[in-house]
Design a protein around this motif. Structure first.
Motif, PDB file in Angstrom:
ATOM      1  N   SER A 197    -113.834 -64.665 -54.704  1.00 38.56           N
ATOM      2  CA  SER A 197    -113.429 -65.051 -56.186  1.00 38.56           C
ATOM      3  C   SER A 197    -113.303 -66.585 -56.417  1.00 38.56           C
ATOM      4  O   SER A 197    -113.329 -67.368 -55.316  1.00 38.56           O
ATOM      5  N   VAL A 198    -113.435 -66.990 -57.668  1.00 42.10           N
ATOM      6  CA  VAL A 198    -113.078 -68.201 -58.019  1.00 42.10           C
ATOM      7  C   VAL A 198    -111.997 -68.412 -58.822  1.00 42.10           C
ATOM      8  O   VAL A 198    -111.980 -67.621 -59.808  1.00 42.10           O
ATOM      9  N   LEU A 199    -110.829 -69.081 -58.339  1.00 37.85           N
ATOM     10  CA  LEU A 199    -109.648 -69.574 -59.486  1.00 37.85           C
ATOM     11  C   LEU A 199    -109.821 -70.753 -60.128  1.00 37.85           C
ATOM     12  O   LEU A 199    -109.969 -71.992 -59.400  1.00 37.85           O
ATOM     13  N   ALA A 200    -110.269 -70.733 -61.476  1.00 38.72           N
ATOM     14  CA  ALA A 200    -110.677 -72.035 -62.024  1.00 38.72           C
ATOM     15  C   ALA A 200    -109.172 -72.564 -62.829  1.00 38.72           C
ATOM     16  O   ALA A 200    -108.431 -71.653 -63.652  1.00 38.72           O
ATOM     17  N   LEU A 201    -108.911 -73.770 -62.854  1.00 41.43           N
ATOM     18  CA  LEU A 201    -107.637 -74.262 -63.146  1.00 41.43           C
ATOM     19  C   LEU A 201    -107.911 -75.593 -64.193  1.00 41.43           C
ATOM     20  O   LEU A 201    -108.757 -76.315 -63.624  1.00 41.43           O
ATOM     21  N   PHE A 202    -107.426 -75.702 -65.388  1.00 38.50           N
ATOM     22  CA  PHE A 202    -107.693 -76.750 -66.276  1.00 38.50           C
ATOM     23  C   PHE A 202    -106.383 -77.312 -66.792  1.00 38.50           C
ATOM     24  O   PHE A 202    -105.730 -76.525 -67.403  1.00 38.50           O
ATOM     25  N   ASN A 203    -106.188 -78.654 -66.547  1.00 35.97           N
ATOM     26  CA  ASN A 203    -104.965 -79.398 -66.906  1.00 35.97           C
ATOM     27  C   ASN A 203    -105.119 -79.697 -68.393  1.00 35.97           C
ATOM     28  O   ASN A 203    -106.110 -80.640 -68.578  1.00 35.97           O
ATOM     29  N   PHE A 204    -104.786 -79.403 -69.550  1.00 37.69           N
ATOM     30  CA  PHE A 204    -105.127 -79.462 -70.815  1.00 37.69           C
ATOM     31  C   PHE A 204    -103.925 -81.112 -71.214  1.00 37.69           C
ATOM     32  O   PHE A 204    -104.111 -81.249 -72.554  1.00 37.69           O
ATOM     33  N   ASP A 205    -103.264 -81.478 -70.284  1.00 34.77           N
ATOM     34  CA  ASP A 205    -102.270 -82.639 -70.697  1.00 34.77           C
ATOM     35  C   ASP A 205    -103.054 -83.904 -69.997  1.00 34.77           C
ATOM     36  O   ASP A 205    -103.699 -83.964 -69.213  1.00 34.77           O
ATOM     37  N   GLY A 206    -102.579 -85.040 -70.783  1.00 38.75           N
ATOM     38  CA  GLY A 206    -102.840 -86.430 -70.321  1.00 38.75           C
ATOM     39  C   GLY A 206    -102.040 -86.909 -69.403  1.00 38.75           C
ATOM     40  O   GLY A 206    -102.065 -88.055 -69.164  1.00 38.75           O
ATOM     41  N   LEU A 207    -101.022 -85.951 -68.984  1.00 39.86           N
ATOM     42  CA  LEU A 207    -100.334 -86.506 -67.894  1.00 39.86           C
ATOM     43  C   LEU A 207    -100.491 -85.376 -66.767  1.00 39.86           C
ATOM     44  O   LEU A 207    -101.054 -84.436 -66.670  1.00 39.86           O
ATOM     45  N   CYS A 208     -99.902 -85.860 -65.596  1.00 43.57           N
ATOM     46  CA  CYS A 208    -100.039 -85.094 -64.470  1.00 43.57           C
ATOM     47  C   CYS A 208     -99.107 -83.734 -64.673  1.00 43.57           C
ATOM     48  O   CYS A 208     -97.983 -83.504 -64.975  1.00 43.57           O
ATOM     49  N   VAL A 209     -99.678 -82.569 -63.859  1.00 47.90           N
ATOM     50  CA  VAL A 209     -99.096 -81.412 -63.937  1.00 47.90           C
ATOM     51  C   VAL A 209     -98.954 -80.813 -62.499  1.00 47.90           C
ATOM     52  O   VAL A 209     -99.872 -80.803 -61.868  1.00 47.90           O
ATOM     53  N   GLU A 210     -97.773 -80.424 -62.160  1.00 48.18           N
ATOM     54  CA  GLU A 210     -97.646 -79.708 -60.848  1.00 48.18           C
ATOM     55  C   GLU A 210     -97.918 -78.172 -61.015  1.00 48.18           C
ATOM     56  O   GLU A 210     -97.539 -77.528 -61.807  1.00 48.18           O
ATOM     57  N   ILE A 211     -98.742 -77.890 -60.054  1.00 47.86           N
ATOM     58  CA  ILE A 211     -99.102 -76.244 -60.050  1.00 47.86           C
ATOM     59  C   ILE A 211     -98.428 -75.780 -58.796  1.00 47.86           C
ATOM     60  O   ILE A 211     -98.329 -76.118 -57.729  1.00 47.86           O
ATOM     61  N   VAL A 212     -97.928 -74.418 -59.226  1.00 45.85           N
ATOM     62  CA  VAL A 212     -97.495 -73.671 -58.223  1.00 45.85           C
ATOM     63  C   VAL A 212     -98.240 -72.276 -58.184  1.00 45.85           C
ATOM     64  O   VAL A 212     -98.118 -71.577 -59.115  1.00 45.85           O
TER      65      VAL A 212
END
Length: 586
Positions: A527-542
């Motif tokens: 599988s492939v898990l694709a993540l996209f940050n829509f913000d202009g700031l850093c985002v922490e992923i859990v």
């Protein structure tokens, strides 16, 4: 389209029975019997000319949307120049081309067709089409809701030729047409005078140069079926049914999505598949999402692909708001009636960015925000009529990169947002469609609008090949940076089985700044898990408990060892299970 079952589902006898039943549903017993005999003759005629070869969709299927004269160069036809661009720049990552109407036309950049079976001499010839077909699968446009008022068909009608009697819809102006759904603000009826001086008030859904065909006359259907099969003979691998929702008119109804419209699409599909079952039918219906997906039919009888019209405006809204809540909710509810159909995913096209598909997804304030953002970024808005006095936004006329960012913003941000949007399209379930101007980073072309006074011209610039080549090869130019990054994404996508158009997907909720989709390979446990940050700031992923680490980002070959990590502004990661011996960066 999808599997062996598609080619074995119908015997010839069964298919002919379906065609006969469809004709009986649409027409009187007398007319349906006559039409059936004519359809059989058409099928026999074209089966002698067409060599059918089975085709199965894979993750390699990516469609470039382009005009036949999108690029030009002195000394050769525009189609020859297009072929040169394709071979020099994208042959390694794109296998299919949607060439927008390349037939002789009178207006609307090709969508007001004068002659269905010709090639516009300003663009090239059938020989040029054949050259492109040697290396690419081609999608042909079948614009059969209407023809040009300059067409032979309409002029023979005005001349009262018996052959073309009742080919068009002449309406008493006093008729109540208030229920008719309108995609434009122009008058529904246009006045013409025939050769005997009689006034004809002709149905013109899309404008006074585009006269609607009358499918209540079975002879119109026969003409159209002949055109469809001619395109198959000329090498069409995919057929796009333009504005097909409007083809059947019945007074007192909305004249859109009529049951006979669906029946006619099923009929068109069966007739084409009687000759070449590998040809794929794609419907283009810029309507609310629930109505749009109705063109999948039962999942095995109408469109094999449907334009995913909700995606472009919803994606733009989410990027502009730095909030994925609406996008995630919508994506979680995406369903298909079978594993033999899929969406045609795109962000921009020759038309504007249609907004009707999100009428029931975005509220009035959210729609107004999208409209105002378009205007602030130098774009335009086109409207449709609702009743006699009210109008509503129909589409946003703006290049996609300018919609996502103000043209005055830094190029680094502009490229990041644009690539974010395009990368998301590449991982959505279905087949990606890439508009030429999105691929090369074109911006709003206001000069064309001033010349044509048509809003859609803002995203239809025709490009000098030498100038385009300079931009794509100029170190540091927005066009070069965007194009190289785009090609990198494409080169990775086509090698991942998880991105097969028909494979399963799962939408994860990782907060309102992130869009997360997991795609599953069918033949192998991967599988492939694709993540996209829509913000202009850093985002922490859990990452959720069920996602195991270590993982590797196949875009950067970076190893992810912890379930907690940070996405940079507008960062994209495509995560796969980490395997020993992979070359990665920690």
């Amino acid at each position: 389209m999808a599997n062996e079952e598609h080619y074995t589902r119908h015997t010839t006898e069964n298919r002919l029975k379906l065609i006969e039943e469809a004709l009986e549903f649409v027409y009187s017993p007398e007319d349906s019997a006559k039409a059936y005999e004519e359809v059989l003759a058409l099928i026999y005629k074209y089966k002698q000319k067409v060599k059918s070869v089975p085709y199965y969709l894979t993750q390699h299927d990516i469609i470039l949307i382009t005009y036949g004269d999108q690029v030009f160069h002195h000394g050769e036809t525009a189609l020859a120049t297009l072929s040169r661009f394709l071979n020099e720049y994208v042959q390694d990552v794109i296998n299919s081309v949607h060439i927008l109407p390349f037939y002789p036309y009178s207006s609307d950049d090709g969508f007001s067709i004068v002659r269905y079976k010709g090639v516009c001499p300003l663009k090239g010839s059938w020989r040029d089409i054949e050259e492109i077909r040697k290396n690419y699968r081609i999608m042909f446009d079948c614009v059969v809701n209407h023809v040009s008022k300059l067409s032979k068909w309409f002029n023979r009608y005005l001349a009262n030729s018996p052959e073309f009697e009742n080919f068009f819809i002449d309406v008493d102006p006093s008729t109540d047409l208030s229920n008719v759904v309108r995609p434009r603000t122009s008058p529904l009826l246009t006045e013409f005078v025939d050769d005997e001086g009689k006034i004809r008030n002709i149905w013109t859904t899309f404008g006074n140069d585009q006269v609607d065909l009358n499918y209540a006359n079975y002879k119109v259907l026969l003409k159209v079926l002949d055109v469809l099969l001619f395109y198959v003979e000329k090498g069409a691998s995919l057929i796009r049914l333009d504005a097909i929702a409007f083809i059947w008119k019945e007074f007192g109804t909305p004249c859109v999505h009529h049951p006979k419209t669906h029946e006619l699409i099923q009929l068109m599909r069966e007739v084409m598949h009687a000759v070449a079952p590998e040809v794929m039918v794609i419907t283009e219906t810029n309507v609310p999402h629930g109505e749009n997906v109705s063109y999948f039919g039962a999942g095995d009888d109408e469109a094999q692909m449907v334009y995913n019209f909700a995606l472009p405006p919803l994606l733009a809204f989410s990027i502009l708001k730095s909030n994925t809540t609406k996008l995630t909710q919508w994506a979680k509810e995406l369903t298909l009636p079978s594993d033999g159909v899929c969406f045609f995913n795109f962000t921009a096209s020759h038309d504007g960015i249609g907004v009707r598909a999100v009428n029931e997804i975005l509220d009035e304030a959210e729609m107004d925000f999208l409209v105002q953002s378009t205007i602030e970024h130098g774009g335009l808005v086109s409207f449709r009529a609702i009743g006699d006095e009210e109008v509503s936004p129909y589409e946003l006329n703006c290049s996609y990169i300018d919609l996502l960012t103000n043209p005055k913003e830094d190029d680094t941000i502009r490229v990041k947002r644009m690539i974010l949007s395009q990368a998301l399209v590449l991982v959505m379930p279905g087949v990606p469609g890439i508009y030429f101007h999105s691929l090369v980073g074109s911006q709003n072309y206001h000069e064309a609008v001033r010349k044509t006074r048509i809003n859609r011209s803002i995203n239809r610039d025709k490009l000098n090949y030498d100038n385009l080549k300079e931009l794509l090869e100029e170190e540091g130019s927005l066009q070069r940076v965007l194009f190289k990054r785009y090609k990198q994404l494409l080169s990775i996508r086509i090698n991942e089985e998880a991105f097969h158009p028909l494979n399963k997907f799962e939408i994860l909720d990782l907060g309102n700044k992130v869009f997360a989709i997991k795609r599953y390979a069918k033949e192998i446990e991967e599988s492939v898990l694709a993540l996209f940050n829509f913000d202009g700031l850093c985002v922490e992923i859990v990452l959720p408990d069920e996602v195991e680490v270590p993982l590797v980002d196949i875009l950067t070959h970076t190893k992810i060892s912890s379930k907690k990590f940070v996405l940079e502004p507008y960062q994209i990661v495509w995560l796969k299970e980490y395997k020993e011996k992979q070359v990665v960066q920690d």
